[in-house]
Scaffold this motif. Structure first.
Motif, PDB file in Angstrom:
ATOM      1  N   VAL A 179       0.831  -1.197   0.000  1.00 45.41           N
ATOM      2  CA  VAL A 179       0.000   0.000   0.000  1.00 45.41           C
ATOM      3  C   VAL A 179       0.871   1.255   0.000  1.00 45.41           C
ATOM      4  CG1 VAL A 179      -1.653   1.344   1.356  1.00 45.41           C
ATOM      5  CG2 VAL A 179      -1.969  -1.112   1.107  1.00 45.41           C
ATOM      6  N   ALA A 180       1.947   1.238   0.796  1.00 40.37           N
ATOM      7  CA  ALA A 180       2.834   2.410   0.857  1.00 40.37           C
ATOM      8  C   ALA A 180       3.486   2.680  -0.494  1.00 40.37           C
ATOM      9  CB  ALA A 180       3.896   2.195   1.929  1.00 40.37           C
ATOM     10  N   GLU A 181       3.919   1.624  -1.182  1.00 39.54           N
ATOM     11  CA  GLU A 181       4.538   1.803  -2.497  1.00 39.54           C
ATOM     12  C   GLU A 181       3.537   2.348  -3.503  1.00 39.54           C
ATOM     13  OE1 GLU A 181       7.803  -1.864  -2.145  1.00 39.54           O
ATOM     14  OE2 GLU A 181       5.832  -2.196  -3.064  1.00 39.54           O
ATOM     15  N   ARG A 182       2.319   1.836  -3.470  1.00 41.50           N
ATOM     16  CA  ARG A 182       1.287   2.321  -4.392  1.00 41.50           C
ATOM     17  C   ARG A 182       0.917   3.772  -4.092  1.00 41.50           C
ATOM     18  NH1 ARG A 182      -1.344  -1.459  -7.309  1.00 41.50           N
ATOM     19  NH2 ARG A 182      -0.787  -3.642  -6.960  1.00 41.50           N
ATOM     20  N   LEU A 183       0.826   4.095  -2.811  1.00 38.87           N
ATOM     21  CA  LEU A 183       0.489   5.462  -2.434  1.00 38.87           C
ATOM     22  C   LEU A 183       1.588   6.422  -2.880  1.00 38.87           C
ATOM     23  CD1 LEU A 183      -1.382   7.421  -0.973  1.00 38.87           C
ATOM     24  CD2 LEU A 183      -0.177   6.873   1.159  1.00 38.87           C
ATOM     25  N   ALA A 184       2.840   6.009  -2.745  1.00 37.19           N
ATOM     26  CA  ALA A 184       3.956   6.856  -3.177  1.00 37.19           C
ATOM     27  C   ALA A 184       3.894   7.132  -4.675  1.00 37.19           C
ATOM     28  CB  ALA A 184       5.283   6.194  -2.809  1.00 37.19           C
ATOM     29  N   VAL A 185       3.541   6.111  -5.465  1.00 39.68           N
ATOM     30  CA  VAL A 185       3.430   6.287  -6.912  1.00 39.68           C
ATOM     31  C   VAL A 185       2.310   7.285  -7.240  1.00 39.68           C
ATOM     32  CG1 VAL A 185       2.794   5.141  -9.071  1.00 39.68           C
ATOM     33  CG2 VAL A 185       4.376   4.027  -7.494  1.00 39.68           C
ATOM     34  N   SER A 186       1.163   7.117  -6.597  1.00 42.05           N
ATOM     35  CA  SER A 186       0.041   8.022  -6.867  1.00 42.05           C
ATOM     36  C   SER A 186       0.347   9.442  -6.418  1.00 42.05           C
ATOM     37  CB  SER A 186      -1.220   7.508  -6.161  1.00 42.05           C
ATOM     38  OG  SER A 186      -1.649   6.283  -6.716  1.00 42.05           O
ATOM     39  N   LEU A 187       0.992   9.584  -5.255  1.00 44.84           N
ATOM     40  CA  LEU A 187       1.329  10.917  -4.763  1.00 44.84           C
ATOM     41  C   LEU A 187       2.351  11.598  -5.664  1.00 44.84           C
ATOM     42  CD1 LEU A 187       1.506  10.381  -0.891  1.00 44.84           C
ATOM     43  CD2 LEU A 187      -0.273  11.548  -2.205  1.00 44.84           C
ATOM     44  N   ARG A 188       3.259  10.809  -6.244  1.00 41.59           N
ATOM     45  CA  ARG A 188       4.215  11.396  -7.181  1.00 41.59           C
ATOM     46  C   ARG A 188       3.488  11.952  -8.391  1.00 41.59           C
ATOM     47  NH1 ARG A 188       6.882   7.001  -9.238  1.00 41.59           N
ATOM     48  NH2 ARG A 188       5.658   7.182 -11.148  1.00 41.59           N
ATOM     49  N   ARG A 189       2.535  11.195  -8.914  1.00 44.03           N
ATOM     50  CA  ARG A 189       1.771  11.670 -10.065  1.00 44.03           C
ATOM     51  C   ARG A 189       0.967  12.923  -9.712  1.00 44.03           C
ATOM     52  NH1 ARG A 189       0.060   5.443 -11.279  1.00 44.03           N
ATOM     53  NH2 ARG A 189       1.796   4.948 -12.673  1.00 44.03           N
ATOM     54  N   VAL A 190       0.326  12.897  -8.554  1.00 43.22           N
ATOM     55  CA  VAL A 190      -0.445  14.058  -8.130  1.00 43.22           C
ATOM     56  C   VAL A 190       0.466  15.253  -7.899  1.00 43.22           C
ATOM     57  CG1 VAL A 190      -1.898  14.982  -6.281  1.00 43.22           C
ATOM     58  CG2 VAL A 190      -2.296  12.672  -7.126  1.00 43.22           C
ATOM     59  N   GLY A 191       1.650  15.006  -7.332  1.00 37.68           N
ATOM     60  CA  GLY A 191       2.590  16.085  -7.090  1.00 37.68           C
ATOM     61  C   GLY A 191       3.031  16.765  -8.368  1.00 37.68           C
ATOM     62  N   TYR A 192       3.422  15.963  -9.369  1.00 40.94           N
ATOM     63  CA  TYR A 192       3.825  16.539 -10.651  1.00 40.94           C
ATOM     64  C   TYR A 192       2.656  17.262 -11.318  1.00 40.94           C
ATOM     65  CZ  TYR A 192       8.419  14.255 -10.793  1.00 40.94           C
ATOM     66  OH  TYR A 192       9.713  13.880 -10.534  1.00 40.94           O
ATOM     67  N   GLY A 193       1.512  16.590 -11.371  1.00 38.06           N
ATOM     68  CA  GLY A 193       0.355  17.193 -12.037  1.00 38.06           C
ATOM     69  C   GLY A 193      -0.087  18.480 -11.363  1.00 38.06           C
ATOM     70  N   TYR A 227      -6.114  15.305  -6.909  1.00 35.38           N
ATOM     71  CA  TYR A 227      -6.048  14.068  -6.129  1.00 35.38           C
ATOM     72  C   TYR A 227      -7.298  13.217  -6.339  1.00 35.38           C
ATOM     73  CZ  TYR A 227      -4.408  11.003  -2.439  1.00 35.38           C
ATOM     74  OH  TYR A 227      -3.954   9.920  -1.754  1.00 35.38           O
ATOM     75  N   SER A 228      -8.444  13.868  -6.470  1.00 37.85           N
ATOM     76  CA  SER A 228      -9.667  13.104  -6.713  1.00 37.85           C
ATOM     77  C   SER A 228      -9.700  12.519  -8.118  1.00 37.85           C
ATOM     78  CB  SER A 228     -10.892  13.997  -6.500  1.00 37.85           C
ATOM     79  OG  SER A 228     -10.932  15.044  -7.455  1.00 37.85           O
ATOM     80  N   SER A 229      -8.833  13.022  -9.009  1.00 39.85           N
ATOM     81  CA  SER A 229      -8.788  12.528 -10.385  1.00 39.85           C
ATOM     82  C   SER A 229      -7.757  11.422 -10.591  1.00 39.85           C
ATOM     83  CB  SER A 229      -8.474  13.677 -11.354  1.00 39.85           C
ATOM     84  OG  SER A 229      -9.420  14.713 -11.245  1.00 39.85           O
ATOM     85  N   VAL A 230      -6.997  11.094  -9.532  1.00 45.39           N
ATOM     86  CA  VAL A 230      -5.907  10.132  -9.720  1.00 45.39           C
ATOM     87  C   VAL A 230      -6.436   8.748 -10.076  1.00 45.39           C
ATOM     88  CG1 VAL A 230      -5.699   9.393  -7.296  1.00 45.39           C
ATOM     89  CG2 VAL A 230      -3.686   9.385  -8.775  1.00 45.39           C
ATOM     90  N   VAL A 231      -7.609   8.371  -9.555  1.00 51.40           N
ATOM     91  CA  VAL A 231      -8.177   7.064  -9.900  1.00 51.40           C
ATOM     92  C   VAL A 231      -8.493   7.013 -11.387  1.00 51.40           C
ATOM     93  CG1 VAL A 231     -10.078   5.456  -9.508  1.00 51.40           C
ATOM     94  CG2 VAL A 231      -9.075   6.685  -7.581  1.00 51.40           C
ATOM     95  N   ALA A 232      -9.068   8.100 -11.916  1.00 51.59           N
ATOM     96  CA  ALA A 232      -9.342   8.158 -13.353  1.00 51.59           C
ATOM     97  C   ALA A 232      -8.046   8.095 -14.144  1.00 51.59           C
ATOM     98  CB  ALA A 232     -10.110   9.436 -13.688  1.00 51.59           C
ATOM     99  N   ALA A 233      -7.017   8.793 -13.663  1.00 51.52           N
ATOM    100  CA  ALA A 233      -5.735   8.795 -14.376  1.00 51.52           C
ATOM    101  C   ALA A 233      -5.121   7.405 -14.428  1.00 51.52           C
ATOM    102  CB  ALA A 233      -4.770   9.776 -13.713  1.00 51.52           C
ATOM    103  N   GLU A 234      -5.356   6.616 -13.394  1.00 51.61           N
ATOM    104  CA  GLU A 234      -4.716   5.311 -13.306  1.00 51.61           C
ATOM    105  C   GLU A 234      -5.553   4.188 -13.926  1.00 51.61           C
ATOM    106  OE1 GLU A 234      -1.881   6.202  -9.432  1.00 51.61           O
ATOM    107  OE2 GLU A 234      -3.669   4.980  -9.156  1.00 51.61           O
ATOM    108  N   THR A 235      -6.611   4.561 -14.635  1.00 53.95           N
ATOM    109  CA  THR A 235      -7.360   3.532 -15.365  1.00 53.95           C
ATOM    110  C   THR A 235      -6.575   3.036 -16.568  1.00 53.95           C
ATOM    111  OG1 THR A 235      -8.507   5.240 -16.650  1.00 53.95           O
ATOM    112  CG2 THR A 235      -9.617   4.422 -14.667  1.00 53.95           C
TER     113      THR A 235
END
Length: 271
Positions: free
Chosen positions: A73-87, A208-216
């Motif tokens: 979970v921590a690794e997945r969260l880090a990946v999503s937070l990186r994407r959200v951070g850049y975006g 952040y609320s769009s990250v699930v859509a981004a990761e489809t």
């Protein structure tokens, strides 16, 4: 209690924390009551204990599955937070720059405002397919989607803040010999900062609320990818775990942005 009394502020902050903690406990209690009442079978609504067990399992890299489907979970969260951070970062830079120009140049605002409003009205999934066609299925479309989601709120807030700056302050700065760029740096931006940070807060939340859509699209390594993968196999406890993780981290991020907002504009009081 006087304005300079720090005790009142401390008590107020402590009271706020207690109220929020009580609300969370009440929500978990209601959740557990619904589970015990058996309105729905456990496969549809697992209890808090089962979701907690899933968190422990999915956080254990040595459980034989590398956490969940190869990542904790921590690794997945880090990946999503990186994407959200850049975006979010790119979106905020673009939004502040465009909003500043829109606020200072009426012609630019007349031309750009309909375009920005158009993008604000589009849900992320509406343009994700187009981004995939343009940029493929690697990281680019995910980050670009979050950029497009993040920058309109900042642009709108910045433009509104700049146009709302008291003209007397601007005229006074000019009278003291400030250049146009100096007026922007020393008067316009400081006066607009609270509203700009409000736009930043909205932008980060939207991203952040769009990250699930981004990761489809090829985003199985993120927390949103975990939710989507679990949904395919009716793993409701994993879906709920992902939603809780996204919600809690989103709340922490929002709290940090709100703290920055209060530090920049303490005269606005507590939101």
């Amino acid at each position: 209690m006087t304005q300079n009394d720090p005790t009142g502020a401390t008590l107020s902050a402590a009271h706020s924390v207690l109220v929020r903690a009580a609300a969370v406990v009440a929500l978990i209690g209601l959740w557990q009551m619904l589970v015990l009442a058996e309105f729905w079978p456990p496969v549809v609504l697992p209890g808090p204990g089962r979701v907690w067990d899933q968190l422990i399992t999915a956080s254990d890299a040595g459980n034989g599955q590398g956490g969940y489907a190869g990542s904790t979970v921590a690794e997945r969260l880090a990946v999503s937070l990186r994407r959200v951070g850049y975006g979010s970062a790119y979106g905020i830079v673009i939004g502040v720059g465009l909003g500043l120009v829109m606020g200072l140049v009426p012609l630019v605002r007349a031309v750009a405002e309909p375009f920005v409003t158009f993008l604000r009205a589009l849900p992320p999934l509406a343009y994700l397919s187009l981004l995939v066609i343009w940029f493929g299925i690697d990281e680019e479309p995910k980050v670009y989607l979050l950029v497009v989601a993040a920058f309109p709120p900042v642009a709108v807030a910045t433009a509104a803040a700049v146009t709302g700056v008291n003209r007397q302050y601007v005229e006074a700065a000019h009278a003291l010999g400030a250049t146009r760029l100096g007026v922007v740096a020393t008067v316009v931006l400081p006066a607009s900062a609270p509203e700009i940070l409000t736009g930043v807060r909205l932008a980060v939340g939207v991203a952040y609320s769009s990250v699930v859509a981004a990761e489809t699209v090829n985003g199985a390594d993120g927390i949103g990818g975990m939710v989507l993968n679990a949904q395919r196999y009716n793993q409701t406890s994993v879906v709920l775990l992902g939603l809780v993780v996204i919600g809690v981290t989103g709340l922490l991020i929002d709290t940090a942005v709100l703290a920055l907002h209060r530090a920049v504009s303490p005269w606005r009081g507590r939101a």
